[in-house]
Design an enzyme around this catalytic site. Structure first.
Site, short mmCIF file in Angstrom:
data_model
loop_
_atom_site.label_atom_id
_atom_site.label_comp_id
_atom_site.label_asym_id
_atom_site.label_seq_id
_atom_site.Cartn_x
_atom_site.Cartn_y
_atom_site.Cartn_z
N ASN A 158 1.09 -1.73 0.40
CA ASN A 158 -0.17 0.29 0.14
C ASN A 158 0.43 1.18 0.41
O ASN A 158 1.33 1.96 0.65
CB ASN A 158 -0.89 -0.35 1.20
CG ASN A 158 -1.81 -1.41 1.39
OD1 ASN A 158 -2.82 -0.90 0.47
ND2 ASN A 158 -1.78 -2.09 1.79
N GLU A 159 0.86 1.80 -1.22
CA GLU A 159 1.61 2.80 -1.36
C GLU A 159 1.29 4.14 -1.34
O GLU A 159 0.30 4.36 -0.93
CB GLU A 159 2.66 2.75 -2.70
CG GLU A 159 3.37 1.40 -3.08
CD GLU A 159 4.87 1.68 -2.86
OE1 GLU A 159 4.76 2.47 -2.23
OE2 GLU A 159 5.26 1.04 -2.87
N PRO A 160 1.61 5.06 -1.18
CA PRO A 160 1.04 6.10 -0.78
C PRO A 160 0.38 6.57 -1.40
O PRO A 160 0.23 6.66 -2.76
CB PRO A 160 2.45 7.28 -1.12
CG PRO A 160 3.99 6.80 -0.32
CD PRO A 160 3.98 5.35 -0.71
#
Ligand code: F6R
Length: 637
Positions: A161-163
């Protein structure tokens, strides 16, 4: 055992436990997980584990495997859900998370294969959405995750879950952040081979777990950990959402904790015990923060910055300024081997013996010149008996086409001088056909490994020759732990420690220089350093060790903090140019090396910038202005 138990944690919004090292922290988590598995077993229930991959959980899994073998910990009642998998990805690829989990956990415990769940990287794209929905349902069908293990990426991702990932996001296909791709390059050899996407559980999926362990080891994680724990909740740092979970334990080693306020600036969090070291840190911090030379700091500056407590306990601004200024001034020396005719009371190195046996350990064949090339040149120029010991062959960091080029050269050279025989041609054609069919990340044949090692050996020898180190003082140790032909190395073993001990006994150095990457729990540098420490520990009784100083330099990636530096060797503009030329001898690492890390610049550029930055910092503190400085910390054994 937990260390550094400060009572003031006011800036931390998540409960953090700091362990002395990553191994102890991992054992703590493994025991907690084992307790949950056992408790569930007693009541005839299933324990549902959410699992992570990457370097962070490896020691947790190792401890669980050990407990399975030695302490009857059974996984019969365990169901697992892995956080993520690259997409696309075949399960038998060396980089797949299926391969990783089998290798580190599943192959070694009694878990039922049908209880293992890992996102499927082989699905056609149109089936991914449905698969993700089913993954969520499957987790729910087991009553949700009891305990979720998480690492953290330097982007602040949990899972992938990236930025930008939302609090309610669920299992889905995502794009990887460029920083994550750069970090994954070490497993995929080249950045272009890293998949751009992954299937990951969402932040919302993770938040549904009843208990969460977030772990972070090593200094590389310190900044993002600080944001996660002390920063505000934001999708720019997805891990910060954990602040909203009712039962999270953050488990870190002391290096990952370095940026937390209670460690970095404890004076801002509560009362301190002001020892010399802490005073030095606080004064340097204040000087750099106000951009004011140390000797110009006033009582008012101290008070306004929240350092009243320091003034009360340790004296006036005037006294503090002088004390710290002098201590930094005493770190500066143009004589890294000692200045023979001078009073050495306040100098980092002893004046005598005037000619010292200096032993420089270099983990890879180019760390010596990259990290302390200026100092090496000075030691040679000042007449010391300089030895350089290359601890590993560095063979995996050579491109295949370079190996091929050298093999072609050797064949042509042999033909030209009539040396041709069937063995040479055979070796050559075996090598060519192997390289043509080589799979991504596949281990090289011994011949290819040897050619690559010889390429690096030749480069290191050329650099030493350029610096004036005598041929008989160049040592290639080929420490066995490194020789796997792969990125993954063997653990440090007896044979490794013995080669180091043998060399030390042979040279009996007056001073040792070693790569002091204490803060990186995984890397080759740390293993090389551990071998030196273990060998020194073993030889401690010998006479020469009583008169031996050990100096630590930092590896290619980082520099010591100014407040830590105990010897600062100024480098003149000319010396900096000579250092650059010595680094240039490492042609296989030039332009774009196999393992560039997450910095696109060449090694000489990074080294120069780092040395110039240290000089600028000294200048900013009000000390003499130099072109560049190489920095060392002394290790007392
Ligand atoms: C792995 C995962 C990632 C990693 C993170 C840290 O399953 O989901 O979030 O935990 O990238 O990776 P390491 O532990 O290799 O530093």
């Amino acid at each position: 055992m937990e260390v550094l138990n400060y009572s003031e944690r006011s800036l931390e919004k998540l409960p953090v436990t700091i362990f002395e090292d990553a191994q102890t922290g991992a054992v703590h988590i493994a025991r907690e997980i084992a307790a949950i598995i056992r408790k569930k077993q007693e009541s005839g229930e299933t324990a549902v584990l959410g699992l992570a991959t990457g370097s962070s959980p490896i020691n947790v899994y190792r401890e669980l495997v050990r407990m399975h073998r030695n302490e009857n910990l059974s996984f019969r009642n365990v169901v697992t859900f892995n956080l993520d998998e690259y997409y696309p990805m075949q399960p038998d690829a060396l980089q797949s998370y299926v391969y990783f989990m089998n290798e580190h956990l599943f192959n070694h415990v009694d878990i039922k294969p049908e209880n293992i769940h890992i996102p499927d990287g082989t699905l056609p794209i149109e089936k991914v959405k449905d698969f993700c929905d089913q993954y969520e349902k499957r987790i729910d069908s087991f009553g949700g995750i009891d305990v979720q293990v998480l690492g953290i990426g330097r982007t602040g991702h949990i899972g992938f879950n990236e930025p930008g990932s939302g609090l309610n996001s669920l299992t889905r296909l995502v794009k990887l952040d460029p920083l994550t791709i750069a970090d994954a390059t070490k497993d995929f050899i080249k950045e272009e081979y890293v998949p751009l996407r992954a299937i990951t559980m969402g932040v919302g999926t993770i938040m549904k777990a009843r208990k969460i362990y977030l772990m972070a080891w090593g200094e590389a994680k310190a900044k993002i950990l600080q944001k996660t724990v002390e920063g505000k909740i934001s999708d720019e740092v997805p891990a910060s959402f954990l602040q909203e979970h009712p039962d999270v334990s953050v488990v870190v080693d002391k290096w990952a904790s370095l940026e937390l306020a209670r460690i970095r600036t404890p004076w801002l969090v509560g009362l301190c015990n002001w020892d010399k070291q802490l005073i030095r840190r606080a004064v340097i911090w204040l000087s750099l923060k106000l951009n004011k030379p140390i000797l110009k700091l006033t009582d008012e500056d101290y008070k306004e910055a929240g350092l009243v407590d320091l003034l009360v306990q340790a004296g006036t601004a005037y006294q503090l300024n002088i004390q710290v200024f002098n201590s930094i001034q005493n770190t500066i020396t143009g004589w890294p081997g000692g200045k023979p005719t001078s009073d050495d009371k306040n100098r980092p190195e002893r004046a005598l013996p005037a000619v010292k046996r200096s032993l420089i350990f270099s983990p890879h064949p180019d760390d010596d010149v990259i990290s302390m090339g200026g100092t090496l040149l000075r030691l040679v120029d000042q007449g010391h008996d300089v030895h350089v010991a290359y601890q590993t062959s560095g063979n995996i960091a050579v491109f295949d086409d370079d190996a091929r080029r050298y093999a072609d050269f050797f064949l042509d050279f042999s033909k030209k001088y009539g040396l041709k025989d069937s063995q040479i041609s055979q070796l050559h054609s075996d090598l060519v056909s192997f390289l043509k069919g080589k799979k991504l990340g596949q281990e090289d044949t011994p011949v290819v490994q040897n050619i690559k090692a010889l390429i690096r050996k030749g480069e290191a020898t050329a650099a030493c020759r350029f610096c004036g180190v005598k041929e008989q003082n160049i040592h290639f140790m080929n420490m066995p732990f490194y020789e796997t032909g792969q990125v993954k190395k063997k653990p440090l073993g007896e044979a490794d420690i013995q080669v180091v001990a043998n060399l030390l006994q042979e040279i009996k150095p007056h001073q040792i220089f070693a790569a002091g990457d204490l803060r990186d729990p995984h890397g080759t540098h740390k293993v090389c350093l551990d071998a030196i420490f273990a060998a020194l520990e073993r030889l401690k009784g010998e006479e020469w060790t009583k008169d031996c100083y050990v100096w630590l330099y930092r590896g290619a990636w980082q520099e010591w903090e100014v407040e830590e530096i105990e010897m600062a060797v100024p480098i003149s503009p000319e010396e900096l140019m000579r250092k650059r030329q010595a680094i240039f001898k490492h042609q296989s690492q030039k332009d774009s090396p196999v393992f560039p890390g997450n910095d696109k610049r060449e090694f000489w550029q990074r080294a120069e910038e780092r040395n110039r930055t240290t000089a600028e910092l000294y200048d900013q503190l009000g000390l003499t202005e130099y072109e560049a400085i190489e920095a060392f910390v002394r290790y007392r054994f």
